[in-house]
Write a protein that holds these residues in place. Structure first.
Motif, short mmCIF file in Angstrom:
data_model
loop_
_atom_site.label_atom_id
_atom_site.label_comp_id
_atom_site.label_asym_id
_atom_site.label_seq_id
_atom_site.Cartn_x
_atom_site.Cartn_y
_atom_site.Cartn_z
N ILE A 1 -5.70 -1.65 -2.37
CA ILE A 1 -4.96 -0.65 -1.57
C ILE A 1 -5.86 -0.15 -0.45
CG2 ILE A 1 -3.83 1.60 -1.67
CD1 ILE A 1 -3.18 1.12 -4.57
N ASN A 2 -5.27 0.05 0.71
CA ASN A 2 -5.96 0.67 1.84
C ASN A 2 -5.17 1.88 2.31
OD1 ASN A 2 -8.28 -1.20 2.73
ND2 ASN A 2 -6.58 -2.61 2.38
N MET A 3 -5.86 2.80 3.02
CA MET A 3 -5.15 3.93 3.63
C MET A 3 -4.00 3.42 4.50
SD MET A 3 -5.95 6.97 2.75
CE MET A 3 -5.11 7.87 4.04
N HIS A 4 -4.19 2.23 5.07
CA HIS A 4 -3.17 1.65 5.94
C HIS A 4 -1.80 1.59 5.25
CE1 HIS A 4 -1.07 -1.48 8.24
NE2 HIS A 4 -1.78 -1.02 9.26
N ASP A 5 -1.80 1.28 3.93
CA ASP A 5 -0.53 1.19 3.20
C ASP A 5 0.16 2.56 3.18
OD1 ASP A 5 -0.94 -1.59 2.37
OD2 ASP A 5 -2.55 -0.79 1.14
N SER B 1 1.10 -7.10 6.87
CA SER B 1 2.02 -6.03 6.41
C SER B 1 2.55 -5.18 7.55
CB SER B 1 1.43 -5.12 5.32
OG SER B 1 0.64 -4.10 5.88
N GLU B 2 2.11 -5.46 8.80
CA GLU B 2 2.69 -4.73 9.93
C GLU B 2 3.94 -5.45 10.45
OE1 GLU B 2 -1.23 -2.37 11.57
OE2 GLU B 2 -0.53 -4.05 12.75
N GLU B 3 3.80 -6.76 10.69
CA GLU B 3 4.96 -7.53 11.19
C GLU B 3 5.32 -8.67 10.24
OE1 GLU B 3 4.16 -8.77 15.19
OE2 GLU B 3 3.84 -6.70 15.86
#
Ligand SMILES: NC(=O)c1ccc[n+]([C@@H]2O[C@H](COP(=O)([O-])OP(=O)(O)OC[C@H]3O[C@@H](n4cnc5c(N)ncnc54)[C@H](OP(=O)(O)O)[C@@H]3O)[C@@H](O)[C@H]2O)c1
Length: 323
Positions: free
Chosen positions: A42-46, A104-106
């Motif tokens: 898991i990253n903060m990005h999620d 996970s962005e596009e």
């Protein structure tokens, strides 16, 4: 296949938009390769995606997860370089391609049984690391590597301050900088994470905001507002802050007087090139480094993992395994 999907975005209640559900198994297309996910982290990005920060709502629903270690159809153990970009469009640097996208962005990410990635994004997993350990490296460790060595031009003997020692990027930066021969000072709000920083190779640790024994050449900053003033105060004249994140807020007082009078350099950093990720993997293997894992959870427990990240109550990376 089972997958953890961002189905909606809500700034105040990000977990309300996270659903465990069935998604179709992806079929490889020209130039893309299928990876069976063994572990991811898991990253903060999620959480930023679930909060609706920096993620276009038109790309929802999307499978989250930008860190992946897994196996290709021909049995090769791999990690996935998570930046989908055209290096040429960035003048030879993928991170400067204006159309770059993190996994996970596009395109669907790694919180699933399988994912598709461009062939060039598949790199050999270091044999010395487990899949769980390898899944900690692509985002946090590559980001830390670029911050230190490319943007920060770190040299052996440099003094480095790493803020927020318990974070994924910060803990990686402590390990990498110490292994590269720098003297590392680290701050954290918690004794547990200060102890972790010492374990990872920090020379001395401090509470957030505490005075250091000397000024430093380089500050590694991912905390943002809560630590920014301290970061500026800790630099030698001519020193550099490399910033890749702002978990606690993006708008601290700028203190422009200090920046110009002390000739400080403020350098942004985002992601890594494929080459930097490869260099990081080689450095990790050569130095025998291992990422610090906070806990390992099954895909079905992802809500608990995200909640721990949200609470900021972690030491190292939260790994999600996919059976
Ligand atoms: N630009 C990029 O390519 C890139 C890549 C990865 C991450 N990021 C960004 O970098 C940031 C960190 O990411 P991460 O994955 O390392 O997150 P993380 O593991 O959650 O780390 C954040 C750390 O910041 C510290 N912190 C949080 N709130 C704080 C506060 N109010 N005061 C003081 N310290 C605080 C905590 O350290 P202590 O508990 O030890 O104090 C925490 O462990 C995020 O904003 C993320 O979006 C950017």
């Amino acid at each position: 296949m089972r997958a953890a999907v961002a189905v909606s975005q809500n700034f105040d209640d990000p977990l309300s938009g996270l659903a465990l559900m069935q998604m179709p198994v992806p079929e490889p297309t020209e130039g893309w390769i299928k990876v069976k996910v063994r572990a991811t982290s898991i990253n903060m990005h999620d959480l930023w995606t679930l909060r609706g920060v920096g993620h276009d709502p038109k790309n929802i629903p999307i499978i989250l997860g930008c860190d992946v270690a897994g196996v290709t159809d021909d049995g090769r153990g791999v990690i996935v370089y998570p930046v989908i970009a055209d290096a040429e469009a960035g003048g030879g640097d993928e991170t400067l391609d204006p159309r770059r996208a993190l996994l996970s962005e596009e395109h669907h990410g790694g919180f699933a049984e399988y994912l598709l990635v461009p062939e060039r994004c598949v790199l050999d997993k270091p044999g010395s690391l487990s899949f769980e350990e390898a899944a900690c490296l692509p985002v946090a460790w590559s980001t830390a590597y670029r911050m230190l060595f490319t943007q920060g031009a770190l040299k052996p003997g440099d003094r480095v301050l790493v803020q927020g020692a318990g974070g994924g990027v910060a803990s990686a930066a402590i390990s990498l900088a110490a292994a590269a021969g720098a003297t590392v000072y680290a701050t954290s709000r918690s004794q547990t994470n200060r102890d972790l920083a010492l374990e990872l190779g920090a020379a001395e640790v401090f509470e957030s905001g505490e005075r250091l024994p000397e000024r430093v050449d380089l500050v590694i900053e991912t905390v943002g507002e809560a630590t920014w003033a301290h970061s500026l105060r800790c630099l030698k004249p001519g020193g550099a802050i490399v910033i890749a994140g702002a978990t606690s807020g993006t708008s601290p007082e700028a203190d422009l007087g200090r920046i110009f009078y002390q000739q400080l350099r403020v350098i942004g950093s985002t992601g890594s090139t494929r080459q930097e990720t490869q260099d990081m993997l080689r450095f990790v293997e050569t130095k025998g480094l291992r990422p610090k894992i906070d806990r390992v959870l099954a895909l079905e427990e992802i809500h608990a993992g995200m909640q721990a990240m949200l609470d900021g109550n972690i030491s190292g990376k939260i790994v999600i395994t996919v059976a």
